[in-house]
Design a protein around this motif. Structure first.
Motif, PDB file in Angstrom:
ATOM      1  N   GLU A  59       0.914  -1.109   0.271  1.00  0.00           N
ATOM      2  CA  GLU A  59       0.051   0.082   0.044  1.00  0.00           C
ATOM      3  C   GLU A  59       1.086   1.246   0.086  1.00  0.00           C
ATOM      4  N   ILE A  60       0.355   2.126  -0.719  1.00  0.00           N
ATOM      5  CA  ILE A  60       1.058   3.607  -0.639  1.00  0.00           C
ATOM      6  C   ILE A  60       0.241   4.305   0.259  1.00  0.00           C
ATOM      7  N   ASP A  61       0.877   5.055   1.241  1.00  0.00           N
ATOM      8  CA  ASP A  61      -0.011   5.882   2.338  1.00  0.00           C
ATOM      9  C   ASP A  61      -0.970   6.787   1.716  1.00  0.00           C
ATOM     10  N   SER A  62      -0.529   7.594   0.863  1.00  0.00           N
ATOM     11  CA  SER A  62      -1.192   8.702   0.166  1.00  0.00           C
ATOM     12  C   SER A  62      -2.279   8.320  -0.570  1.00  0.00           C
ATOM     13  N   LEU A  63      -2.351   7.094  -1.147  1.00  0.00           N
ATOM     14  CA  LEU A  63      -3.391   6.708  -2.219  1.00  0.00           C
ATOM     15  C   LEU A  63      -3.557   4.971  -1.892  1.00  0.00           C
ATOM     16  N   LYS A  64      -4.363   4.652  -0.626  1.00  0.00           N
ATOM     17  CA  LYS A  64      -4.649   3.104  -0.273  1.00  0.00           C
ATOM     18  C   LYS A  64      -5.687   2.879  -1.188  1.00  0.00           C
ATOM     19  N   THR A  65      -6.547   3.557  -1.653  1.00  0.00           N
ATOM     20  CA  THR A  65      -7.740   3.131  -2.428  1.00  0.00           C
ATOM     21  C   THR A  65      -8.086   4.261  -3.311  1.00  0.00           C
ATOM     22  N   VAL A  66      -8.615   3.757  -4.511  1.00  0.00           N
ATOM     23  CA  VAL A  66      -9.006   4.690  -5.618  1.00  0.00           C
ATOM     24  C   VAL A  66     -10.737   4.640  -5.719  1.00  0.00           C
ATOM     25  N   VAL A 126     -11.805   1.001  -4.343  1.00  0.00           N
ATOM     26  CA  VAL A 126     -10.946  -0.224  -4.466  1.00  0.00           C
ATOM     27  C   VAL A 126      -9.700  -0.140  -3.855  1.00  0.00           C
ATOM     28  N   PRO A 127      -8.987  -0.917  -2.966  1.00  0.00           N
ATOM     29  CA  PRO A 127      -7.980  -0.842  -2.513  1.00  0.00           C
ATOM     30  C   PRO A 127      -6.838  -1.225  -3.740  1.00  0.00           C
ATOM     31  N   VAL A 128      -5.660  -0.245  -3.636  1.00  0.00           N
ATOM     32  CA  VAL A 128      -4.574  -0.485  -4.654  1.00  0.00           C
ATOM     33  C   VAL A 128      -3.412  -0.951  -4.022  1.00  0.00           C
ATOM     34  N   VAL A 129      -2.597  -1.588  -4.738  1.00  0.00           N
ATOM     35  CA  VAL A 129      -1.074  -1.797  -4.208  1.00  0.00           C
ATOM     36  C   VAL A 129      -0.236  -1.758  -5.489  1.00  0.00           C
ATOM     37  N   THR A 130       1.106  -1.741  -5.029  1.00  0.00           N
ATOM     38  CA  THR A 130       2.054  -1.712  -6.122  1.00  0.00           C
ATOM     39  C   THR A 130       2.169  -3.034  -6.811  1.00  0.00           C
ATOM     40  N   GLU A 131       2.412  -2.750  -8.107  1.00  0.00           N
ATOM     41  CA  GLU A 131       2.431  -3.995  -9.314  1.00  0.00           C
ATOM     42  C   GLU A 131       4.012  -4.749  -8.973  1.00  0.00           C
ATOM     43  N   LYS A 132       4.930  -4.005  -8.694  1.00  0.00           N
ATOM     44  CA  LYS A 132       6.384  -4.498  -8.387  1.00  0.00           C
ATOM     45  C   LYS A 132       6.958  -3.500  -7.622  1.00  0.00           C
ATOM     46  N   LYS A 176      11.075  10.463  -1.411  1.00  0.00           N
ATOM     47  CA  LYS A 176       9.648  11.244  -1.334  1.00  0.00           C
ATOM     48  C   LYS A 176       8.582  10.235  -2.315  1.00  0.00           C
ATOM     49  N   ILE A 177       7.653   9.800  -1.846  1.00  0.00           N
ATOM     50  CA  ILE A 177       6.595   8.936  -2.512  1.00  0.00           C
ATOM     51  C   ILE A 177       5.564   9.822  -2.805  1.00  0.00           C
ATOM     52  N   ALA A 178       5.063  10.023  -4.046  1.00  0.00           N
ATOM     53  CA  ALA A 178       3.616  10.433  -4.618  1.00  0.00           C
ATOM     54  C   ALA A 178       2.915   9.457  -5.163  1.00  0.00           C
ATOM     55  N   ALA A 179       1.376   9.420  -5.064  1.00  0.00           N
ATOM     56  CA  ALA A 179       0.648   8.865  -5.990  1.00  0.00           C
ATOM     57  C   ALA A 179      -0.503   9.482  -6.442  1.00  0.00           C
ATOM     58  N   ALA A 180      -0.875   8.914  -7.517  1.00  0.00           N
ATOM     59  CA  ALA A 180      -2.004   9.562  -8.409  1.00  0.00           C
ATOM     60  C   ALA A 180      -2.889   8.512  -8.909  1.00  0.00           C
ATOM     61  N   PRO A 181      -4.204   8.562  -9.184  1.00  0.00           N
ATOM     62  CA  PRO A 181      -5.050   7.701  -9.747  1.00  0.00           C
ATOM     63  C   PRO A 181      -5.049   8.087 -11.385  1.00  0.00           C
ATOM     64  N   VAL A 182      -5.254   7.010 -12.050  1.00  0.00           N
ATOM     65  CA  VAL A 182      -5.238   7.314 -13.623  1.00  0.00           C
ATOM     66  C   VAL A 182      -6.631   7.966 -13.818  1.00  0.00           C
ATOM     67  N   GLY A 183      -7.019   8.758 -15.019  1.00  0.00           N
ATOM     68  CA  GLY A 183      -8.094   9.423 -15.360  1.00  0.00           C
ATOM     69  C   GLY A 183      -9.534   8.815 -15.005  1.00  0.00           C
ATOM     70  N   GLU A 184     -10.326   9.455 -14.647  1.00  0.00           N
ATOM     71  CA  GLU A 184     -11.668   9.124 -14.176  1.00  0.00           C
ATOM     72  C   GLU A 184     -12.295   8.220 -15.172  1.00  0.00           C
ATOM     73  N   GLU A 185     -12.174   8.435 -16.564  1.00  0.00           N
ATOM     74  CA  GLU A 185     -12.772   7.564 -17.632  1.00  0.00           C
ATOM     75  C   GLU A 185     -12.151   6.194 -17.301  1.00  0.00           C
ATOM     76  N   VAL A 188      -4.550  -1.855 -13.890  1.00  0.00           N
ATOM     77  CA  VAL A 188      -3.725  -0.567 -13.303  1.00  0.00           C
ATOM     78  C   VAL A 188      -4.861   0.502 -13.193  1.00  0.00           C
ATOM     79  N   LEU A 189      -4.791   1.328 -12.051  1.00  0.00           N
ATOM     80  CA  LEU A 189      -5.475   2.135 -11.622  1.00  0.00           C
ATOM     81  C   LEU A 189      -4.714   3.454 -10.975  1.00  0.00           C
ATOM     82  N   GLY A 190      -3.574   3.412 -11.206  1.00  0.00           N
ATOM     83  CA  GLY A 190      -2.801   4.579 -10.636  1.00  0.00           C
ATOM     84  C   GLY A 190      -1.299   4.476 -10.811  1.00  0.00           C
ATOM     85  N   THR A 191      -0.587   5.366 -10.360  1.00  0.00           N
ATOM     86  CA  THR A 191       0.886   5.142 -10.562  1.00  0.00           C
ATOM     87  C   THR A 191       1.527   5.965  -9.194  1.00  0.00           C
TER      88      THR A 191
END
Length: 388
Positions: free
Chosen positions: A282-289, A299-305, A321-330, A341-344
């Motif tokens: 889990e990434i603390d700044s984006l545990k769910t999308v 939905v909970p998200v986790v790192t792919e690798k 420094k760790i930053a996270a963001a979801p993919v586009g709403e579409e 894949v729901l974010g990076t």
């Protein structure tokens, strides 16, 4: 670090991070270090099935007459692709290199065009240029010099490191050849081909070369001509970290190895490959999308690798420094499949960035129209009261 070399660079092999550089973008003659591209293209042909290790290759007149290291093959003689590759990677044999190039592309000049195309594909500098499979100069080639390709073979130190990076990344089995200290070309030969790379760890018991043997070093390619001086692209692995070094135009054969040792020591003494984020974490700044039209609203998200970064030894956790963001709403619309894949997430350290996908940790089915209808009513009243 003071080096007796015209150019040098040190990178980490899994990330390509540059740890040290000196005059790394000046194009210089690489001599036989250019054979790394020949090795790459031959191994690519083998991987694609266009060539096999056991195929027999017939030596042309040109291959038998090419000057420089080698002098193993007679015109019309047959040898397996494996034997020729061993001669090229252990003994830097020019005749074997030409024979392989002609087998892959018909002519050496056509092969050199493939080398240049691959250089562009790899992102080598605009200065990177090949005119043959061996690294010999136009003057050395005499009547066999290419007619359509102009100029001379040139690489920057950064180009050579990047080429080594791609060989190890895409065809790591090359190290099974380059680490061999010596081997006979034919069983009946009186003496073996001796690897020009004195730094091989396999030389640690060699009476004459043990002072050069470097722990963990298993490749990659030497090169020397009058124009190029003495060059070496080396690679060594210690404690799970592999480094790639390049020194170009050193003044002597021993010096290219002594200078390489300085560069590699700097890397291993000062840096470590640090895993900053593990896989399925889990990434603390984006545990769910948040998602739309699902039986769940998020939905909970986790790192792919995992993400690993080469860092100064002892670097503090807050330096990463760790930053996270979801993919586009579409793209955040049910149904969602586990692994989608729901974010990076991006890790930044000292100007270096590494990115990993964030993936769904579970499936989320599409909600029924009934469920979505009543959710919409609920959301309407929540928004109404929150706005009052």
């Amino acid at each position: 670090m003071k080096l007796e070399a015209k150019a040098a660079i040190l990178i980490e092999a899994s990330t390509g991070q540059v740890l040290y550089e000196y005059n790394a973008d000046e194009a210089l003659p690489p001599a036989s270090m250019s054979k790394m591209m020949t090795e790459y293209l031959v191994m690519e042909a083998i991987k694609s099935g266009k060539l096999s290790w056991d195929e027999m290759v017939t030596t042309s007149k040109y291959a038998s007459e090419v000057i420089g290291s080698g002098d193993l093959l007679a015109e019309g003689e047959q040898a397996s692709v494996r034997s020729l590759f061993e001669a090229m990677s252990i003994y830097s044999a020019n005749d074997a290199s030409v024979a392989l190039a002609e087998r892959v592309a018909g002519t050496e000049e056509n092969f050199a065009k493939m080398m240049n195309d691959k250089a562009r594909e790899m992102g080598l500098s605009p200065q990177a240029h090949f005119i043959n499979a061996t690294g010999l100069s136009r003057a050395d080639l005499k009547q066999y010099a290419p007619k359509e390709l102009q100029g001379e073979t040139l690489l920057t130190a950064r180009d050579a490191a990047l080429l080594a990076y791609y060989i190890i990344k895409d065809h790591k089995e090359v190290l099974e050849f380059t680490k061999i200290p010596q081997k006979k070309f034919r069983e009946k030969d009186a003496s073996p081909m001796v690897n020009w790379n004195w730094m091989l760890e396999g030389n640690k018991d060699n009476l004459y070369l043990k002072s050069y043997a470097y722990p963990g070093l298993d490749g990659l390619k030497t090169g020397s001509t009058k124009e190029a001086g003495y060059c070496f692209t080396g690679t060594a692995e210690r404690n799970g970290m592999r480094l790639i070094s390049v020194v170009m135009n050193t003044p002597s054969e021993p010096k290219r190895f002594r200078e390489t040792a300085k560069v590699l020591n700097y890397g291993f003494d000062n840096f470590e490959l640090k895993q900053v984020v593990s896989a399925n974490a889990e990434i603390d700044s984006l545990k769910t999308v948040n998602i739309k039209k699902g039986v769940l609203t998020s939905v909970p998200v986790v790192t792919e690798k995992p993400i690993s970064i080469v860092a100064k030894k002892g670097a503090a956790a807050e330096e990463f420094k760790i930053a996270a963001a979801p993919v586009g709403e579409e793209s955040l619309v049910a149904p969602i499949k586990k692994g989608q894949v729901l974010g990076t997430a991006k890790v930044t350290y000292n100007g270096t960035e590494q990115t990993v996908n964030l993936i769904a940790a579970q499936d989320v089915e599409k909600g029924s129209w009934f469920r979505l209808f009543f959710r919409a009513i609920k959301d309407f009243f929540v928004d109404l009261f929150n706005g009052s």
